[in-house]
Design an enzyme around this catalytic site. Structure first.
Site, PDB file in Angstrom:
ATOM      1  CG  ASP A   9      38.508  29.385  11.301  1.00  0.00           C
ATOM      2  OD1 ASP A   9      38.638  28.258  11.794  1.00  0.00           O
ATOM      3  OD2 ASP A   9      37.523  29.727  10.621  1.00  0.00           O
ATOM      4  CG  LEU A  10      41.433  25.583   6.752  1.00  0.00           C
ATOM      5  CD1 LEU A  10      42.481  26.307   5.924  1.00  0.00           C
ATOM      6  CD2 LEU A  10      41.862  24.128   6.929  1.00  0.00           C
ATOM      7  CG  ASP A  11      36.794  24.478   7.330  1.00  0.00           C
ATOM      8  OD1 ASP A  11      37.369  24.249   6.265  1.00  0.00           O
ATOM      9  OD2 ASP A  11      36.651  23.631   8.220  1.00  0.00           O
ATOM     10  CB  THR A  17      36.205  24.093   3.326  1.00  0.00           C
ATOM     11  OG1 THR A  17      36.804  24.959   4.282  1.00  0.00           O
ATOM     12  CG2 THR A  17      37.229  23.631   2.322  1.00  0.00           C
ATOM     13  CE  LYS A  45      29.363  29.127   7.930  1.00  0.00           C
ATOM     14  NZ  LYS A  45      29.187  30.436   7.284  1.00  0.00           N
ATOM     15  N   GLY A  46      32.778  26.108  12.953  1.00  0.00           N
ATOM     16  CA  GLY A  46      33.830  26.102  13.975  1.00  0.00           C
ATOM     17  C   GLY A  46      33.684  24.971  14.976  1.00  0.00           C
ATOM     18  CB  ILE A  47      30.774  23.062  16.125  1.00  0.00           C
ATOM     19  CG1 ILE A  47      30.212  24.415  16.600  1.00  0.00           C
ATOM     20  CG2 ILE A  47      30.457  21.951  17.120  1.00  0.00           C
ATOM     21  CD1 ILE A  47      30.778  24.951  17.898  1.00  0.00           C
ATOM     22  NE  ARG A  49      35.289  14.799  10.970  1.00  0.00           N
ATOM     23  CZ  ARG A  49      36.419  14.139  10.699  1.00  0.00           C
ATOM     24  NH1 ARG A  49      36.461  12.831  10.799  1.00  0.00           N
ATOM     25  NH2 ARG A  49      37.511  14.783  10.332  1.00  0.00           N
ATOM     26  CB  SER A 116      41.455  24.860  11.511  1.00  0.00           C
ATOM     27  OG  SER A 116      40.376  24.085  11.050  1.00  0.00           O
ATOM     28  CB  ALA A 117      37.463  22.929  14.858  1.00  0.00           C
ATOM     29  CB  SER A 118      39.202  21.240   9.920  1.00  0.00           C
ATOM     30  OG  SER A 118      39.206  20.197   8.960  1.00  0.00           O
ATOM     31  CG  ASN A 120      39.355  16.552   6.690  1.00  0.00           C
ATOM     32  OD1 ASN A 120      39.864  15.487   6.363  1.00  0.00           O
ATOM     33  ND2 ASN A 120      38.136  16.631   7.204  1.00  0.00           N
ATOM     34  CE  LYS A 146      38.724  27.086  16.033  1.00  0.00           C
ATOM     35  NZ  LYS A 146      38.729  27.487  14.610  1.00  0.00           N
ATOM     36  CD  GLU A 170      37.420  31.103  14.261  1.00  0.00           C
ATOM     37  OE1 GLU A 170      36.390  31.061  13.544  1.00  0.00           O
ATOM     38  OE2 GLU A 170      38.032  30.096  14.599  1.00  0.00           O
ATOM     39  CG  ASP A 171      34.178  31.345   9.521  1.00  0.00           C
ATOM     40  OD1 ASP A 171      34.995  30.768  10.271  1.00  0.00           O
ATOM     41  OD2 ASP A 171      33.307  30.746   8.880  1.00  0.00           O
TER      42      ASP A 171
END
Ligand code: B16
Ligand code: MG
Length: 225
Positions: A9-11, A17, A45-47, A49, A116-118, A120, A146, A170-171
Site C-alpha cells: 500500500d502507499l499512503d 501522506t 484511510k484506503g478509501i 477519493r 494503492s487506491a491513490s 497520485n 478497497k 497495509e495500514d
C-alpha cells in the site's frame, strides 16, 4: 510455498501522506460547514477519493445537497490542495525500513508492486525516488476500490504471481480486508495511538520491523531458488 510478489500500500505504508489527505479533507469539509476529526479520518484511510467525499457528506448530513458535478468539483478542490501539500515530499519522507526491504526483494528477484487506491501514486513515488524499486503500480481507475479485492488481484496479475503466493502490506482496515478477500497473506501496520487494522495475519507497530525474513516466516513461505 514460494513467495512470488509483495504488494505495498502507499499512503501509510511507504510514506506518511495520510496526514496530507487529512489536512486537505478537513479544510474542504470546513468550507462546506462539516467538521471532521482524527477518529473520523481513520474511516477514510484506503478509501477512494469520491467514496471519501461521500462519507464526509453523510457524516455532515449533507449527502442530498450536491449534484454529481458539484461533488466532482469538491473532490477536485481537495485533490488540488493535497497535491500542493505533496510538493515538499523528498526521499527522506520514506518510512523507515521500506527502502531496505525493497533492496532485499530486488536482490532475491521478488517483484514489489504498489497496490494503492491513490491516483497520485506515480507522483508520490517520483518524489520519493522509489520508482525503480517497483515492478509495477496498479492503476486504481475503473476498478472497484478497497475493501474489494480488485486492486490486490490486479497487483498480483501485474507481477505474474498467484495471489496465494503474495504478501500484502497495509495500514488501513479497508486494505487488510481487500488483501484477505484476494486470498493473500496480510501484514498490518499500526501506529502509536492508532489501533492496528484487525484481521491481519501479522501486525507490526512500525515499518522498521519489516524484513524479508519476518515476512517469509509469518507467511510460512520461502524465496524461489
Ligand atoms: P487519491 P492507499 C488511499 O491510498 C488513501 O489512504 C486514501 O486516504 C485516499 O483517499 C485514496 O488513496 C485515494 O487517493 O485522492 O490520491 O487518488 O492507502 O490505498 O495507498
Ligand atoms: Mg494506506
Amino acid at each position: 510455498m514460494e513467495l512470488q510478489a509483495v504488494l505495498f500500500d502507499l499512503d501509510g505504508v511507504v510514506t506518511d501522506t495520510a496526514k496530507y489527505h487529512f489536512t486537505a479533507w478537513r479544510n474542504l469539509a470546513r468550507r462546506i460547514g462539516i467538521d471532521i476529526d482524527g477518529d473520523f479520518n481513520e474511516s477514510l484511510k484506503g478509501i477512494e477519493r469520491m467514496q471519501s467525499l461521500e462519507r464526509i457528506l453523510v457524516h455532515g448530513g449533507r449527502e442530498q445537497d450536491y449534484s454529481q458535478e458539484e461533488k466532482e468539483r469538491l473532490a477536485q478542490e481537495k485533490n488540488e490542495e493535497y497535491v500542493s501539500l505533496l510538493a515538499g515530499l523528498t526521499p527522506e519522507d520514506t518510512y523507515p525500513g521500506i527502502k531496505e526491504l525493497l533492496i532485499e526483494l530486488r536482490e532475491r528477484r521478488i517483484p514489489a508492486v504498489i497496490a494503492s487506491a491513490s491516483k497520485n501514486a506515480p507522483l508520490i513515488l517520483e518524489a520519493l525516488r522509489l520508482n525503480e524499486h517497483f515492478h509495477a503500480i496498479v492503476d486504481p481507475g475503473g476498478i472497484p476500490g478497497k475493501p474489494a479485492p480488485d486492486i490486490s488481484l490486479q497487483g498480483a496479475k501485474l507481477a505474474g504471481a498467484d495471489p496465494a503466493h503474495c504478501i500484502g502490506i497495509e495500514d488501513s482496515q479497508a486494505g487488510i480486508e481487500a488483501i484477505k478477500a484476494a486470498g493473500m497473506h496480510a501484514v498490518g501496520i499500526g501506529e502509536a495511538g492508532i489501533p492496528a487494522p484487525s484481521g491481519a495475519d501479522l501486525v507490526c507497530s512500525s515499518t522498521k520491523e519489516l524484513t524479508l525474513r519476518l515476512l517469509l516466516d509469518s507467511a510460512g513461505m520461502a524465496c524461489k531458488r
